[in-house]
Design a protein around this motif. Structure first.
Motif, mmCIF file in Angstrom:
data_model
loop_
_atom_site.group_PDB
_atom_site.id
_atom_site.type_symbol
_atom_site.label_atom_id
_atom_site.label_comp_id
_atom_site.label_asym_id
_atom_site.label_seq_id
_atom_site.Cartn_x
_atom_site.Cartn_y
_atom_site.Cartn_z
ATOM 1 N N ALA A 26 0.848 -1.203 0.000
ATOM 2 C CA ALA A 26 0.000 0.000 0.000
ATOM 3 C C ALA A 26 0.875 1.241 0.000
ATOM 4 O O ALA A 26 2.044 1.187 0.399
ATOM 5 C CB ALA A 26 -0.910 0.000 1.221
ATOM 6 N N PRO A 27 0.311 2.379 -0.441
ATOM 7 C CA PRO A 27 1.052 3.639 -0.349
ATOM 8 C C PRO A 27 1.229 4.026 1.122
ATOM 9 O O PRO A 27 0.317 3.830 1.923
ATOM 10 C CB PRO A 27 0.132 4.662 -1.046
ATOM 11 C CG PRO A 27 -1.050 3.916 -1.562
ATOM 12 C CD PRO A 27 -1.035 2.543 -0.995
ATOM 13 N N TRP A 53 6.555 -7.310 8.170
ATOM 14 C CA TRP A 53 6.426 -6.114 7.340
ATOM 15 C C TRP A 53 7.737 -5.353 7.183
ATOM 16 O O TRP A 53 8.687 -5.542 7.949
ATOM 17 C CB TRP A 53 5.358 -5.187 7.913
ATOM 18 C CG TRP A 53 5.614 -4.767 9.346
ATOM 19 C CD1 TRP A 53 5.128 -5.395 10.460
ATOM 20 C CD2 TRP A 53 6.408 -3.676 9.808
ATOM 21 N NE1 TRP A 53 5.580 -4.761 11.593
ATOM 22 C CE2 TRP A 53 6.358 -3.700 11.223
ATOM 23 C CE3 TRP A 53 7.153 -2.691 9.180
ATOM 24 C CZ2 TRP A 53 7.036 -2.767 12.016
ATOM 25 C CZ3 TRP A 53 7.835 -1.754 9.968
ATOM 26 C CH2 TRP A 53 7.767 -1.803 11.362
ATOM 27 N N ALA A 54 7.725 -4.473 6.180
ATOM 28 C CA ALA A 54 8.805 -3.499 5.983
ATOM 29 C C ALA A 54 8.208 -2.315 5.241
ATOM 30 O O ALA A 54 7.248 -2.468 4.493
ATOM 31 C CB ALA A 54 9.949 -4.107 5.171
ATOM 32 N N TYR A 55 8.764 -1.147 5.494
ATOM 33 C CA TYR A 55 8.353 0.012 4.694
ATOM 34 C C TYR A 55 9.572 0.820 4.289
ATOM 35 O O TYR A 55 10.648 0.715 4.899
ATOM 36 C CB TYR A 55 7.306 0.873 5.411
ATOM 37 C CG TYR A 55 7.757 1.575 6.670
ATOM 38 C CD1 TYR A 55 8.681 2.625 6.653
ATOM 39 C CD2 TYR A 55 7.220 1.228 7.908
ATOM 40 C CE1 TYR A 55 9.072 3.284 7.806
ATOM 41 C CE2 TYR A 55 7.592 1.874 9.074
ATOM 42 C CZ TYR A 55 8.520 2.908 9.021
ATOM 43 O OH TYR A 55 8.905 3.542 10.171
ATOM 44 N N LEU A 56 9.390 1.612 3.231
ATOM 45 C CA LEU A 56 10.432 2.497 2.724
ATOM 46 C C LEU A 56 9.745 3.818 2.385
ATOM 47 O O LEU A 56 8.853 3.856 1.550
ATOM 48 C CB LEU A 56 11.075 1.866 1.484
ATOM 49 C CG LEU A 56 12.283 2.585 0.879
ATOM 50 C CD1 LEU A 56 13.224 1.579 0.233
ATOM 51 C CD2 LEU A 56 11.868 3.619 -0.148
ATOM 52 N N LEU A 57 10.133 4.887 3.093
ATOM 53 C CA LEU A 57 9.526 6.200 2.889
ATOM 54 C C LEU A 57 10.471 7.107 2.107
ATOM 55 O O LEU A 57 11.666 7.128 2.379
ATOM 56 C CB LEU A 57 9.197 6.857 4.238
ATOM 57 C CG LEU A 57 8.394 6.018 5.239
ATOM 58 C CD1 LEU A 57 8.132 6.808 6.508
ATOM 59 C CD2 LEU A 57 7.092 5.522 4.637
ATOM 60 N N GLY A 58 9.916 7.820 1.139
ATOM 61 C CA GLY A 58 10.729 8.716 0.320
ATOM 62 C C GLY A 58 11.295 7.991 -0.883
ATOM 63 O O GLY A 58 10.858 6.890 -1.222
ATOM 64 N N VAL A 91 10.522 1.809 -6.288
ATOM 65 C CA VAL A 91 9.227 2.206 -5.717
ATOM 66 C C VAL A 91 9.476 2.754 -4.319
ATOM 67 O O VAL A 91 10.151 2.122 -3.508
ATOM 68 C CB VAL A 91 8.245 1.006 -5.638
ATOM 69 C CG1 VAL A 91 6.902 1.447 -5.067
ATOM 70 C CG2 VAL A 91 8.043 0.386 -7.014
ATOM 71 N N GLY A 92 8.956 3.958 -4.053
ATOM 72 C CA GLY A 92 9.103 4.571 -2.736
ATOM 73 C C GLY A 92 7.747 4.802 -2.094
ATOM 74 O O GLY A 92 6.714 4.523 -2.686
ATOM 75 N N ASP A 93 7.761 5.325 -0.854
ATOM 76 C CA ASP A 93 6.526 5.599 -0.100
ATOM 77 C C ASP A 93 5.624 4.371 -0.116
ATOM 78 O O ASP A 93 4.455 4.432 -0.506
ATOM 79 C CB ASP A 93 5.783 6.815 -0.683
ATOM 80 C CG ASP A 93 6.595 8.101 -0.514
ATOM 81 O OD1 ASP A 93 7.328 8.203 0.483
ATOM 82 O OD2 ASP A 93 6.502 8.982 -1.377
ATOM 83 N N VAL A 94 6.183 3.246 0.313
ATOM 84 C CA VAL A 94 5.468 1.969 0.199
ATOM 85 C C VAL A 94 5.655 1.125 1.463
ATOM 86 O O VAL A 94 6.704 1.171 2.104
ATOM 87 C CB VAL A 94 5.957 1.198 -1.066
ATOM 88 C CG1 VAL A 94 7.450 0.888 -0.983
ATOM 89 C CG2 VAL A 94 5.163 -0.075 -1.302
#
Length: 198
Positions: A26-27, A53-58, A91-94
């Motif tokens: 998801a965004p 989970w993992a996220y990457l912002l920017g 892909v960012g902000d994900v």
């Protein structure tokens, strides 16, 4: 440097030795957004064994923030492989959450790493994305007869009208992709309305 962002939430399913790994992407432009998405999935699948989970912002090449969690799987076998997939794509902000239902057969550390990587990769590869376009907020002050022209210009150039105030003139607050700003300034000069960036 432009990069891709998720257009909408998306999921894929991957099965190995009767264990089901469902990858949800998801965004997420903030930690709060990522954690809200995780909380919603925990609520939706309370009986799942793990929500890793993992996220990457920017921007993916130089992220503002990254985080991951194994959620009870052996250390380094879930969150890290998911984050690794995120770091090697544009892909960012994900955020990606992989929900696992245990199938009764142990996969071992190597098997878990491969399964979480595969689930994240499948989800990211089929994720609908769009280019993040840098936008700037501007204020346009115009007479009533040019209001429609300004609205049409913003719509044509994939901008957004944020708010409109009607006084003696119309004041339109808008956001516009950076590459369309110079043209708007030159049109403003020739048509007699004003544009300013605060």
């Amino acid at each position: 440097m432009p990069y891709l962002i998720p257009e909408s939430p998306h999921h894929t399913r991957y099965e190995v030795k009767k264990s089901q790994f469902t990858g949800y992407a998801a965004p997420a432009s903030s930690r709060e957004q990522a954690m809200d998405f995780l909380a919603a999935l925990r609520q939706q699948y309370p009986d799942a064994r793990h929500h890793c989970w993992a996220y990457l912002l920017g921007p993916p090449a130089a992220p503002v923030s990254v985080a991951m969690n194994d959620d009870g799987e052996p250390s380094g076998t879930a969150g890290k492989p998911i984050l690794n997939v995120l770091q090697h794509n544009n892909v960012g902000d994900v955020v990606i959450v992989v929900v696992r239902y245990f199938g009764g057969i142990k996969l071992g550390a190597g098997g878990l790493v491969r399964a979480y990587s595969a689930a994240a990769q499948m989800t990211l590869e089929s994720l609908p994305t769009r280019q993040l376009v840098k936008q700037t907020t501007l204020k346009v002050e115009t007479d009533f007869r040019h209001e429609q022209f300004v609205r049409h210009y913003v719509e044509q150039h994939q901008g957004d009208i944020l708010q409109t105030h009607y006084q003696q003139h119309v004041v339109i607050e808008l956001s516009l992709p950076d590459e369309s700003i110079d043209e708007l300034f030159s049109l403003a000069g020739s048509m007699g309305f004003t544009v300013r960036s605060d």
